[in-house]
Design an enzyme around this catalytic site. Structure first.
Site, PDB file in Angstrom:
ATOM      1  CE1 TYR A  54      28.937  38.970  98.107  1.00 28.49           C
ATOM      2  CE2 TYR A  54      27.624  37.416  99.376  1.00 28.49           C
ATOM      3  CZ  TYR A  54      28.710  38.316  99.214  1.00 28.49           C
ATOM      4  OH  TYR A  54      29.243  38.916 100.326  1.00 28.49           O
ATOM      5  CD  GLU A  56      32.100  37.220  95.369  1.00 29.42           C
ATOM      6  OE1 GLU A  56      31.268  36.431  95.081  1.00 29.42           O
ATOM      7  OE2 GLU A  56      33.049  37.273  96.044  1.00 29.42           O
ATOM      8  CG  ASP A 200      41.402  60.395  90.620  1.00 24.11           C
ATOM      9  OD1 ASP A 200      40.101  60.667  90.252  1.00 24.11           O
ATOM     10  OD2 ASP A 200      41.759  60.254  91.600  1.00 24.11           O
ATOM     11  CB  THR A 226      34.197  59.265  92.391  1.00 21.86           C
ATOM     12  OG1 THR A 226      34.255  60.625  92.047  1.00 21.86           O
ATOM     13  CG2 THR A 226      35.230  58.691  93.558  1.00 21.86           C
ATOM     14  CE  LYS A 229      34.646  63.262  94.558  1.00 21.04           C
ATOM     15  NZ  LYS A 229      35.077  62.029  94.402  1.00 21.04           N
ATOM     16  NE  ARG A 235      28.085  59.000  98.611  1.00 21.97           N
ATOM     17  CZ  ARG A 235      29.170  60.147  98.552  1.00 21.97           C
ATOM     18  NH1 ARG A 235      30.189  59.961  98.632  1.00 21.97           N
ATOM     19  NH2 ARG A 235      28.283  61.267  98.489  1.00 21.97           N
TER      20      ARG A 235
END
Ligand code: DSN
Length: 420
Positions: A54, A56, A200, A226, A229, A235
């Site tokens: 973790y 965070e 975007d 993203t 692509k 991903r």
């Protein structure tokens, strides 16, 4: 804890993985415009022990101890992202493009705030305010259309929609738009109505990183994308911005819209950004554009109409409104022949999204396989053959057999030690 090979520990999953690599390698031409194939080094990072922790918070400001190497990796990803895109700040934690977009809308505009985005059937994305997405549910979205004549986003239409709706934020960026995005035009419109401007660039980020598509900076305040692509990475997603928005962007991701980051994916992003800095990546991105133009040439031999008449980027949108076949039927016939595309709405589509009157065809994945203009033009011709003769067994068999030859000639992972 006992370590075993996945083939022994979980034969069912192992078999599915083996089958999937076989499918990717040998069964079909991958022409979904948003898909790509990552190199082994990205797969290695994604399959690493960074998944165990973790983390965070952000580098140097974590909520858990033991993050020394996670900080190192996240800083590398952030620095490389900033260098690639000319951004002041990068947040590489978003799990997906939708969470990145919605986090920005929520933090910068707030629930119920007025946002102007592209109409979905004119090239927009679900997370640009469609009613079935939480973006459309939580925010007050209005749409701007493509121009009736040019089928491009023109200043007059965007300006008219902006003046009518007076948004706080304008979103430019598209998932089915075959033309260059004119960020300067969008900035002029945003300034006219005193709105923030967000791009975007999920589909085109590889082209932007390579410098073969105009950059959204300095025109845009915030940029989301993203990372899997055309940029051919792990991903996930990221947000880039000017310095003045850095703290707010970070809080839009954690703690506003996400908890712990997927650090193994962030490692994959870091490795893929390094790949995108190599000179070969610029050649790859230029080849994507050249290949898409060649694909369009092939489609033209069958007189298939393309939205806006052609392409400047990695995709074409074939308009089947005047043909005897729907997008769904064309997608199915092509898949049967070994060519994978997706049905897609076109401007003023009379068919519902489950049927559509169009297909979207992209070249990033085939360009990764090493195909060039000669192959893409031929593939455009084959797509035309299938779309014109969806019920012909002879056409289906001929195309299928040529697809197999192309897949055999342009290998993907063979020889790379990636075997699932
Ligand atoms: N699913 C992606 C696409 O195909 O464009 C967008 O998220």
């Amino acid at each position: 804890m006992k370590h075993r090979d996945i083939s022994e520990a979980d034969p069912e999953v192992y078999k599915a993985l083996k089958n999937e690599i076989e499918r990717q390698e040998t069964e079909s031409l991958e022409m979904i415009a948003s898909e790509n194939f990552v190199p082994r080094q990205v797969l290695q990072a994604q399959g690493s022990v960074l998944t165990n922790k973790y983390a965070e918070g952000y580098p140097g400001k974590r909520y858990y101890a033991g993050c020394e190497y996670h900080d190192k990796v996240e800083n590398l990803a952030r620095e490389r992202a900033c260098e690639l895109f000319g951004a002041d700040h990068a947040n590489v934690q978003p799990h997906s493009g939708t969470t990145a977009n919605v986090g920005i809308y929520g933090k910068f505009i707030g629930q119920g705030g007025k946002i102007l985005g592209p109409v979905l059937s004119h090239g927009g994305h679900l997370s640009h305010g469609h009613s079935v997405s939480m973006s459309g549910d939580m925010f007050n979205f209005e749409g701007y259309p493509v121009n009736e004549e040019t089928e491009r986003f023109e200043k007059e239409d965007v300006m008219e929609a902006a003046k009518e709706h007076n948004p706080e934020l304008i979103v430019c960026g598209f998932s089915a738009y075959p033309r260059e995005v004119d960020f300067e035009m969008f900035r002029e419109v945003a300034d006219e109505v005193d709105a923030m401007l967000m791009a975007d660039i999920a589909h085109i980020s590889g082209l932007v990183a390579a410098g073969v598509h105009p950059s959204p900076f300095p025109e845009c305040d915030i940029v989301t994308t993203t990372t899997h692509k055309s940029i051919r990475g792990a991903r996930g997603a990221m947000i880039l911005c000017k310095e003045e928005y850095a703290d707010k962007v970070d809080s839009a991701v954690f703690p506003y819209s996400q908890g712990g980051p997927l650090m193994h994916q962030i490692a994959g992003k870091a490795v893929s950004f390094k790949e995108a800095m190599r000179p070969e990546f610029k050649e790859y991105a230029q080849q994507i554009k050249d290949n898409t133009k060649a694909l369009a040439e092939g489609l033209r031999t069958h007189n298939l109409r393309m939205v806006s008449g052609g392409t400047d980027n990695h995709l074409v949108l074939v308009d089947l409104k005047e043909e005897d076949i729907t997008g769904k039927e064309a997608e199915e016939a092509l898949e049967e022949a070994g060519i994978v595309v997706n049905k897609n709405s076109v401007p003023h589509d009379p068919e519902p999204p489950q049927v559509t009157s169009g297909i979207r065809v992209g070249t990033p994945a085939l360009t990764t396989r090493g195909m060039e203009e000669k192959q893409l033009e031929e593939i455009g011709e084959m797509i035309g053959e299938v779309v014109r003769n969806p019920d012909s067994e002879e056409v289906n068999q001929n195309v299928k057999s040529r697809v197999s030859e192309l897949l055999e000639e342009f290998k993907l992972y063979a020889g790379s030690e990636v075997d699932y």
